[in-house]
Design an enzyme around this catalytic site. Sequence first.
Site, PDB file in Angstrom:
ATOM      1  N   GLY A 133       0.830  -1.208   0.000  1.00  0.00           N
ATOM      2  CA  GLY A 133       0.000   0.000   0.000  1.00  0.00           C
ATOM      3  C   GLY A 133       0.858   1.249   0.000  1.00  0.00           C
TER       4      GLY A 133
ATOM      5  NE  ARG B 234      -2.491  -4.120  -0.966  1.00  0.00           N
ATOM      6  CZ  ARG B 234      -1.894  -3.562   0.084  1.00  0.00           C
ATOM      7  NH1 ARG B 234      -0.760  -4.061   0.533  1.00  0.00           N
ATOM      8  NH2 ARG B 234      -2.427  -2.524   0.674  1.00  0.00           N
TER       9      ARG B 234
ATOM     10  CG  ASP C 196       4.067  -8.470   6.549  1.00  0.00           C
ATOM     11  OD1 ASP C 196       4.961  -8.584   7.397  1.00  0.00           O
ATOM     12  OD2 ASP C 196       3.316  -9.403   6.176  1.00  0.00           O
ATOM     13  N   GLY C 197       5.048  -7.052   3.029  1.00  0.00           N
ATOM     14  CA  GLY C 197       5.373  -7.723   1.767  1.00  0.00           C
ATOM     15  C   GLY C 197       6.795  -7.416   1.315  1.00  0.00           C
TER      16      GLY C 197
ATOM     17  CB  THR D 140       2.940   0.171   6.193  1.00  0.00           C
ATOM     18  OG1 THR D 140       1.577  -0.084   6.576  1.00  0.00           O
ATOM     19  CG2 THR D 140       3.827  -0.308   7.330  1.00  0.00           C
TER      20      THR D 140
ATOM     21  CG  ASP E  93      -1.484  -1.038   7.995  1.00  0.00           C
ATOM     22  OD1 ASP E  93      -2.358  -0.164   7.877  1.00  0.00           O
ATOM     23  OD2 ASP E  93      -1.374  -2.008   7.215  1.00  0.00           O
TER      24      ASP E  93
ATOM     25  CG  ASP F 232       1.622  -3.739  10.091  1.00  0.00           C
ATOM     26  OD1 ASP F 232       2.477  -3.064   9.500  1.00  0.00           O
ATOM     27  OD2 ASP F 232       0.830  -4.492   9.499  1.00  0.00           O
TER      28      ASP F 232
ATOM     29  NE  ARG G  14     -27.426  11.856  13.763  1.00  0.00           N
ATOM     30  CZ  ARG G  14     -27.510  12.363  12.540  1.00  0.00           C
ATOM     31  NH1 ARG G  14     -26.422  12.643  11.873  1.00  0.00           N
ATOM     32  NH2 ARG G  14     -28.686  12.580  12.003  1.00  0.00           N
TER      33      ARG G  14
ATOM     34  NE  ARG H 262      -2.107  -5.428   5.577  1.00  0.00           N
ATOM     35  CZ  ARG H 262      -2.405  -5.538   4.285  1.00  0.00           C
ATOM     36  NH1 ARG H 262      -3.131  -6.539   3.858  1.00  0.00           N
ATOM     37  NH2 ARG H 262      -1.975  -4.666   3.412  1.00  0.00           N
TER      38      ARG H 262
ATOM     39  CB  ALA I 209     -12.187   7.729  20.607  1.00  0.00           C
TER      40      ALA I 209
ATOM     41  NE  ARG J  74     -27.187   9.064  10.589  1.00  0.00           N
ATOM     42  CZ  ARG J  74     -28.320   8.969  11.309  1.00  0.00           C
ATOM     43  NH1 ARG J  74     -28.421   8.093  12.280  1.00  0.00           N
ATOM     44  NH2 ARG J  74     -29.341   9.765  11.032  1.00  0.00           N
TER      45      ARG J  74
HETATM   46  O1  F6P Z   1      -1.429  -1.761   4.531  1.00  0.00           O
HETATM   47  C1  F6P Z   1      -2.050  -0.541   4.342  1.00  0.00           C
HETATM   48  C2  F6P Z   1      -3.531  -0.718   4.154  1.00  0.00           C
HETATM   49  O2  F6P Z   1      -4.069   0.562   3.917  1.00  0.00           O
HETATM   50  C3  F6P Z   1      -4.255  -1.420   5.284  1.00  0.00           C
HETATM   51  O3  F6P Z   1      -4.505  -0.584   6.375  1.00  0.00           O
HETATM   52  C4  F6P Z   1      -5.504  -1.879   4.578  1.00  0.00           C
HETATM   53  O4  F6P Z   1      -6.044  -3.021   5.212  1.00  0.00           O
HETATM   54  C5  F6P Z   1      -4.994  -2.227   3.209  1.00  0.00           C
HETATM   55  O5  F6P Z   1      -3.792  -1.501   3.023  1.00  0.00           O
HETATM   56  C6  F6P Z   1      -5.934  -1.910   2.075  1.00  0.00           C
HETATM   57  O6  F6P Z   1      -5.313  -2.297   0.898  1.00  0.00           O
HETATM   58  P1  F6P Z   1      -5.842  -1.993  -0.567  1.00  0.00           P
HETATM   59  O7  F6P Z   1      -5.639  -0.542  -0.842  1.00  0.00           O
HETATM   60  O8  F6P Z   1      -5.006  -2.868  -1.428  1.00  0.00           O
HETATM   61  O9  F6P Z   1      -7.299  -2.357  -0.566  1.00  0.00           O
END
Ligand code: F6P
Length: 322
Positions: free
Chosen positions: A13, A74, A105-106, A128, A130, A132, A165, A174, A189, A246
Amino acid sequence: MKIKRIGVMTTGGDAPGMNAAIRAVVRSARYRGLEVVGIERGYAGLIDGSMKILDVRSVSGIINKGGTILHTVRSKEFRQKIYRKRAYEHLREHKIDGLVVIGGDGSLHGSLSMYKESGIPCIVIPATIDNDLPKTDYTIGFDTAVNTAVDAIDKIRDTATSHERVFIVEVMGREHGFLALEVGLVSGAEVIMIPEIKTNIKKVIKSLEDGRRRGKSSSIIVTAEGAGNPNSIADEISKNTKMDVRVTILGHIQRGGTPSAFSRMLACKFGAEAVRLLCEGRYNRMVGIVGKTIVSFPIADVVKGKKSINYSDYNLAQIFAI
Ligand code: F6P
């Protein structure tokens, strides 16, 4: 082996700051007398040989641009050895003797296979939204995505307050809750839902009702995409309370936009470090940041590692949601 020409590519991504990282790699390489080849569309471009020379001017004016000028895909094909062999042939053909892979990760898994099978020296720059990846406190793009999501939630809160609301706002991440946790904490939040902590919907409803009794007229729930279907959560709350609920799914808005100063700073430092490691023969590593220090670890260790969420941040958010 003396490295003369390196390749750079972005995979997975897109993340804000990837362009700043490409620029940092190209300019650091130039400083050290190396040539740089840009590989387009990540591993897919390696397989079909989409490559072009990146000179110092080719990366002008991109430090502040979201997305990636090299594009990203990807690639499912790269998981198969037959396609990877084709990629290695292209690397040899273009006389590329080191590779910088910018992504998540990839990128790590792809680089590991490449190094094992072809011996091509690889360095991974973590990028990324994420956040992660183990062994680094932050990845390029995460801070920008947090800011983008917080900005959106600040706006949503205006409507939540005006209409009294409950808003459930889903953020990306992810199967992890790093993004949701940070966004939830700094956007104030009332509830944060992340995959790492099992959500008890009855408890959530009780805390929303307790909040109403204490005078709260609206609430924001920040939920990670991996923490369950926000529409089902909304139905549960609507069924069991009189609250008007919502759902907003922030989606890909979180991946784009101008990289924040912090995302750019990581990109600059990671890019320079990646090129330095290649020049010093310290191959097959991922660069990262721990505290304020730029570090690097063998990719093999990074992929075995596990990053844990910050439970005290989660507890803080709960304390503040009173
Ligand atoms: O890894 C980044 C990310 O945006 C994740 O948060 C999400 O799950 C995924 O990519 C969405 O990927 P795509 O744009 O390929 O649907």
